[in-house]
Design a protein around this motif. Structure first.
Motif, PDB file in Angstrom:
ATOM      1  N   SER B 146       0.832  -1.180   0.000  1.00 35.51           N
ATOM      2  CA  SER B 146       0.000   0.000   0.000  1.00 35.51           C
ATOM      3  C   SER B 146       0.870   1.234   0.000  1.00 35.51           C
ATOM      4  N   GLY B 147       0.259   2.340  -0.421  1.00 38.05           N
ATOM      5  CA  GLY B 147       0.950   3.612  -0.362  1.00 38.05           C
ATOM      6  C   GLY B 147       1.373   3.910   1.062  1.00 38.05           C
ATOM      7  N   LYS B 148       0.611   3.373   2.017  1.00 34.10           N
ATOM      8  CA  LYS B 148       0.879   3.689   3.414  1.00 34.10           C
ATOM      9  C   LYS B 148       2.217   3.116   3.891  1.00 34.10           C
ATOM     10  N   LEU B 149       2.507   1.865   3.535  1.00 36.75           N
ATOM     11  CA  LEU B 149       3.768   1.269   3.967  1.00 36.75           C
ATOM     12  C   LEU B 149       4.948   1.997   3.316  1.00 36.75           C
ATOM     13  N   VAL B 150       4.785   2.288   2.027  1.00 36.00           N
ATOM     14  CA  VAL B 150       5.833   3.010   1.316  1.00 36.00           C
ATOM     15  C   VAL B 150       6.062   4.376   1.969  1.00 36.00           C
ATOM     16  N   ALA B 151       4.962   5.055   2.293  1.00 37.55           N
ATOM     17  CA  ALA B 151       5.067   6.373   2.915  1.00 37.55           C
ATOM     18  C   ALA B 151       5.783   6.258   4.255  1.00 37.55           C
ATOM     19  N   ARG B 152       5.472   5.187   4.982  1.00 39.41           N
ATOM     20  CA  ARG B 152       6.082   4.982   6.293  1.00 39.41           C
ATOM     21  C   ARG B 152       7.584   4.779   6.181  1.00 39.41           C
ATOM     22  N   VAL B 153       7.990   3.909   5.265  1.00 39.75           N
ATOM     23  CA  VAL B 153       9.410   3.617   5.068  1.00 39.75           C
ATOM     24  C   VAL B 153      10.154   4.893   4.670  1.00 39.75           C
ATOM     25  N   LYS B 154       9.546   5.647   3.736  1.00 39.63           N
ATOM     26  CA  LYS B 154      10.203   6.871   3.284  1.00 39.63           C
ATOM     27  C   LYS B 154      10.307   7.906   4.400  1.00 39.63           C
ATOM     28  N   ASN B 155       9.248   7.988   5.168  1.00 36.77           N
ATOM     29  CA  ASN B 155       9.215   8.958   6.248  1.00 36.77           C
ATOM     30  C   ASN B 155      10.285   8.685   7.287  1.00 36.77           C
ATOM     31  N   GLU B 156      10.403   7.409   7.656  1.00 35.29           N
ATOM     32  CA  GLU B 156      11.424   7.024   8.637  1.00 35.29           C
ATOM     33  C   GLU B 156      12.801   7.331   8.062  1.00 35.29           C
ATOM     34  N   ALA B 157      12.989   7.081   6.774  1.00 34.90           N
ATOM     35  CA  ALA B 157      14.287   7.332   6.142  1.00 34.90           C
ATOM     36  C   ALA B 157      14.608   8.824   6.182  1.00 34.90           C
ATOM     37  N   VAL B 181       3.697   3.308  -6.187  1.00 30.33           N
ATOM     38  CA  VAL B 181       4.681   4.101  -6.935  1.00 30.33           C
ATOM     39  C   VAL B 181       4.444   5.582  -6.701  1.00 30.33           C
ATOM     40  N   VAL B 182       3.178   5.955  -6.729  1.00 28.47           N
ATOM     41  CA  VAL B 182       2.828   7.354  -6.478  1.00 28.47           C
ATOM     42  C   VAL B 182       3.408   7.767  -5.133  1.00 28.47           C
ATOM     43  N   SER B 183       3.243   6.903  -4.147  1.00 32.58           N
ATOM     44  CA  SER B 183       3.756   7.178  -2.816  1.00 32.58           C
ATOM     45  C   SER B 183       5.289   7.209  -2.812  1.00 32.58           C
ATOM     46  N   SER B 184       5.922   6.358  -3.614  1.00 26.89           N
ATOM     47  CA  SER B 184       7.391   6.365  -3.707  1.00 26.89           C
ATOM     48  C   SER B 184       7.883   7.696  -4.256  1.00 26.89           C
ATOM     49  N   LEU B 185       7.168   8.226  -5.232  1.00 30.15           N
ATOM     50  CA  LEU B 185       7.618   9.439  -5.913  1.00 30.15           C
ATOM     51  C   LEU B 185       7.359  10.694  -5.098  1.00 30.15           C
ATOM     52  N   SER B 186       6.320  10.632  -4.272  1.00 35.79           N
ATOM     53  CA  SER B 186       5.882  11.808  -3.546  1.00 35.79           C
ATOM     54  C   SER B 186       7.009  12.371  -2.680  1.00 35.79           C
ATOM     55  N   GLY B 187       7.332  13.631  -2.874  1.00 31.00           N
ATOM     56  CA  GLY B 187       8.345  14.269  -2.051  1.00 31.00           C
ATOM     57  C   GLY B 187       9.753  14.156  -2.600  1.00 31.00           C
ATOM     58  N   ALA B 188       9.923  13.546  -3.776  1.00 31.46           N
ATOM     59  CA  ALA B 188      11.265  13.332  -4.319  1.00 31.46           C
ATOM     60  C   ALA B 188      11.834  14.597  -4.942  1.00 31.46           C
ATOM     61  N   ASN B 189      13.177  14.717  -4.910  1.00 29.24           N
ATOM     62  CA  ASN B 189      13.848  15.825  -5.584  1.00 29.24           C
ATOM     63  C   ASN B 189      14.335  15.423  -6.971  1.00 29.24           C
ATOM     64  N   PHE B 190      14.619  14.129  -7.133  1.00 31.80           N
ATOM     65  CA  PHE B 190      15.098  13.658  -8.435  1.00 31.80           C
ATOM     66  C   PHE B 190      14.685  12.199  -8.618  1.00 31.80           C
ATOM     67  N   VAL B 191      14.361  11.843  -9.864  1.00 32.76           N
ATOM     68  CA  VAL B 191      13.963  10.457 -10.143  1.00 32.76           C
ATOM     69  C   VAL B 191      14.921   9.844 -11.154  1.00 32.76           C
ATOM     70  N   ILE B 192      15.384   8.623 -10.853  1.00 36.33           N
ATOM     71  CA  ILE B 192      16.201   7.884 -11.812  1.00 36.33           C
ATOM     72  C   ILE B 192      15.316   6.799 -12.425  1.00 36.33           C
ATOM     73  N   LEU B 193      15.167   6.850 -13.750  1.00 39.77           N
ATOM     74  CA  LEU B 193      14.366   5.853 -14.444  1.00 39.77           C
ATOM     75  C   LEU B 193      15.313   4.783 -14.973  1.00 39.77           C
ATOM     76  N   VAL B 194      15.107   3.527 -14.589  1.00 43.21           N
ATOM     77  CA  VAL B 194      15.955   2.452 -15.105  1.00 43.21           C
ATOM     78  C   VAL B 194      15.132   1.656 -16.115  1.00 43.21           C
ATOM     79  N   THR B 195      15.680   1.500 -17.322  1.00 39.39           N
ATOM     80  CA  THR B 195      14.931   0.773 -18.340  1.00 39.39           C
ATOM     81  C   THR B 195      15.858  -0.163 -19.097  1.00 39.39           C
TER      82      THR B 195
END
Lengths: 294, 291, 112
Positions: B146-157, B181-195
């Motif tokens: 869920s977005g919630k777990l991702v948000a939690r991990v990011k917040n603690e970090a 993913v939306v939650s992962s991106l939220s608050g980011a300064n830069f995104v690295i796209l790996v393809t």
């Protein structure tokens, strides 16, 4: 060759990118050379099995889910609906009730608890189910519209469609979504056999263990295919041996396979060795399914 | 403190290897967050010590208090998920089918249904061998990322980064294009796209970039296995030019990539000389672009 | 004018919270009487799903003239906020509320 009534094999993996789609598409095309087969792509968020076939579309239909629709004329703005929704899909903005279809889980609570019947449920499109055919191969996929998050109903619908449309086809393959969350469970729960595709690396082993735990919850027979064999280490082999998990096949690591995949080509048609491997997987898979569920 | 998020749209592109490499190159100046909680693999390379662990709850789950249940069956009637079964007059809720909508508890006349928070997994703070720290999580079976777990991990970090005065938080983002993913991106300064240059690679890249664009975050792109398909490679370069996305680096199809993982090392420390150079140069580029 | 901020604290020195749905606090500055007030948004932060719409509903109840935030609301939340006439200004992350307000007065923040 296949003597059981009908067999459903789900091809799954703990993480993405292990070769699940490569195996599903090659197996389906290989079997289709001698008898009818159904391949259902259940990775409804990102179905890409279809990239590997040049198949004719034979059928298309819209997938729906039920969502509430606000009837302003009946609404008294009592707010019961917004409190009934655990997903914040129904909110009150000033004098309006606004519904967010993508967040709705179709639980009906807001609609049925509304004292004024001001939120009747209506059908909302969530994506498209398509069926294609090339020779003996019946290929079915559902594609969710962007932003739609409810994968499970689309997966259930696709399985149901496949079973009802082709009741006599003896072999059905599911290309499952990756991971161990709800969509995967929906994809594998009623299969006769799960083939877990993995890689001989610490990542592969770690994700395989999670996938094995998941499959064991349902007591479905399963086997492992080790892809990119020859690279990495022997830990996956050792783990399967210890846990007495049958290894159905080992597909060698090769740059040629990666190139064929990148171009959207079927590998068994270019590399004869893969034919034998597919035959081996199929034979072992059928033998295992005869044992039934534990 | 700046936040850099690595995403790929689909699995198997080498996203985790790349993230772990930057984590290694950044050393103590970096807090690493593994938000790919479905396939959380980064700990295998960074050797966390699980210094601190906490249970994680997400969503709700309903259960029936059998002593209060009057066996009227109203709950089973309203449940749209076939989660409530009856056997010998006893109603039970299948936790793997329950969606946590809470409808059953709202209609139960005996108030016999309780909604509890669903135990979804655990999250951890660890010291890792790079000298930095890492926040990571593991989901239970059938638990929804869920977005919630991702948000939690990011917040603690993020909090950890402030405490430790780290310069960067590097996030291994969730796969796909959904809520996590939306939650992962939220608050980011830069995104690295790996393809990677495959038939599906560009398609998935475009989908995930749509999201990045929506959030107005600057991005750069790494093409892994760049040499396996020249045509697809060119198609990706064309897309990057059109969208004005900096091409950070190409990484070759190289057995050393897997070899590094196998020995529990990051590619940046035990890949071939060429891979090491490419990754170091790329990390410097990323730091310059992250302002 | 009423200005709302997504914030990680409740004072002028607090940082803007770049997230919308899962922002820690909603801080409101009323220019008419110079008061700063705040709403704790942590209950929403703990929602598994629909944090964006839940926060949007709160913002709607506050009905500010201007909202200053970081990355900007996601799809669902921005759909919700389109129901109002408020101006949404983004890219204020890494600023304190005070800095963000000053930037806003100078017209230096981007509109969403």
């Amino acid at each position: 060759m296949i003597d059981a009534a009908t067999i459903t094999i789900a091809i799954a993996s703990g993480k993405g990118g292990t070769g699940k789609t490569t195996l599903s598409t090659n197996m389906a095309a290989f079997i289709a050379e001698r008898e009818a087969v159904v391949l259902a792509d259940l990775d409804v968020e990102e179905p890409n099995s279809g990239l590997f076939f040049r198949a004719e579309p034979v059928h298309q239909e819209v997938n729906y889910k039920a969502i509430p629709q606000w009837d302003e004329s009946k609404c008294t703005l009592c707010g019961i609906c917004t409190k009934a929704c655990n997903y914040h899909a129904v909110i009150r903005l000033g004098p309006s009730i606004v519904v967010f279809p993508e967040l709705c889980h179709s639980c009906y609570a807001c609609s049925e608890l509304c004292p004024e019947a001001a939120l009747p449920m209506v059908q909302k499109k969530t994506g498209i189910l398509s069926e294609f055919r090339t020779g003996n191969l019946h290929f079915i996929e559902s594609r969710l519209d962007i932003g739609e998050e409810q994968a499970v109903p689309a997966i259930a619908k696709t399985k149901k469609y496949a079973a009802e449309k082709h009741p006599k086809v003896r072999l059905t393959l599911y290309d499952s979504p990756p991971g161990t969350s709800c969509p995967v469970i929906e994809a594998v729960r009623d299969a006769d056999l799960v083939i877990l595709v993995t890689e001989p690396t610490p990542f592969g082993l770690h994700d395989l263990k999670l996938a094995v735990e998941t499959v064991k919850v349902f007591g479905i027979p399963f086997g492992v295919v080790i892809n990119r064999y020859g690279t990495g280490n022997k830990e996956v082999d050792e783990y399967c041996h210890q846990e007495q998990i049958p290894v159905l096949a080992r597909i060698p690591d090769s740059r040629r396979i990666a190139e064929l995949y990148s171009a959207g080509k079927l590998i068994y048609r270019e590399i004869p060795e893969i034919r034998e491997i597919l035959e081996e997987i199929l034979n072992k898979a059928i033998t295992i399914t005869k044992g039934g569920r534990k | 403190m700046k936040e850099i998020v690595v995403v790929s749209g689909k699995g198997g592109t080498g996203k985790t290897s790349v993230t772990a490499s930057f984590s290694y190159l950044g050393g103590a100046s970096v807090i690493t967050a593994d938000c790919d909680v479905d396939a959380a693999d980064m700990h295998l390379l960074l050797k966390p010590d699980f210094e601190y662990s906490e249970d994680f709850y997400s969503g709700e789950i309903s259960s029936i208090d059998q002593s209060a249940c009057i066996r009227c069956g109203k709950c089973a009637e309203v449940c749209r998920f076939d989660a409530i079964t009856v056997k010998d007059g006893v109603y039970r809720i299948d936790p793997l089918r329950c969606e946590g909508c809470g409808y059953c508890s709202r209609v139960c006349p005996a108030e016999a249904i309780v909604n509890k928070e669903r135990l979804a997994g655990k999250w951890h703070i660890s010291n890792i061998r790079t000298g930095g720290k890492m926040v990571h999580a593991r989901l239970g079976i059938g638990a929804d990322n869920s977005g919630k777990l991702v948000a939690r991990v990011k917040n603690e970090a993020r909090e950890l980064a402030l405490e430790e005065r780290a310069d960067y938080v590097i996030v291994d983002g969730s796969p796909g294009v959904g809520c996590p993913v939306v939650s992962s991106l939220s608050g980011a300064n830069f995104v690295i796209l790996v393809t990677e240059p495959t038939v599906s690679g560009l398609h998935d890249l475009k989908r995930v970039y749509e999201l990045v664009k929506k959030f107005h975050i600057k991005a750069g792109c790494i093409i892994n296995k760049a040499d396996i398909n020249p045509e697809q490679h060119q198609a990706i370069l064309n897309f990057l030019a059109e969208e004005d996305i900096p091409h950070l680096t190409d990484l070759p199809y190289d057995g050393q990539f897997t070899q590094a993982i196998t020995t529990g090392k990051t590619v940046a420390e035990s890949g071939s000389v060429r891979l090491k150079e490419l990754l170091s140069a790329c990390w410097e580029k990323v730091k310059k672009l992250t302002i | 004018m009423k200005i709302a901020f997504t914030a990680s604290g409740t004072s002028w020195e607090s940082k803007i919270d770049p997230r919308f749905g899962r922002a820690e606090f909603l801080v409101i500055y009323d220019e008419a009487n110079g008061t700063l007030s705040s709403i704790d948004n942590s209950s929403v932060k703990n929602e598994a799903h629909g944090a964006g719409t839940a926060t949007a509903q709160k913002i709607f109840e506050i009905s500010p003239d201007v909202l200053i935030t970081g990355n900007g609301p996601g799809d669902h939340a921005s759909t919700a906020l389109r129901h109002s006439k408020m101006k949404i200004l983004v890219n204020a992350h890494d600023m304190t509320l005070k800095q963000a307000y000053e930037q806003y007065q100078k017209g230096l923040l981007n509109e969403f």
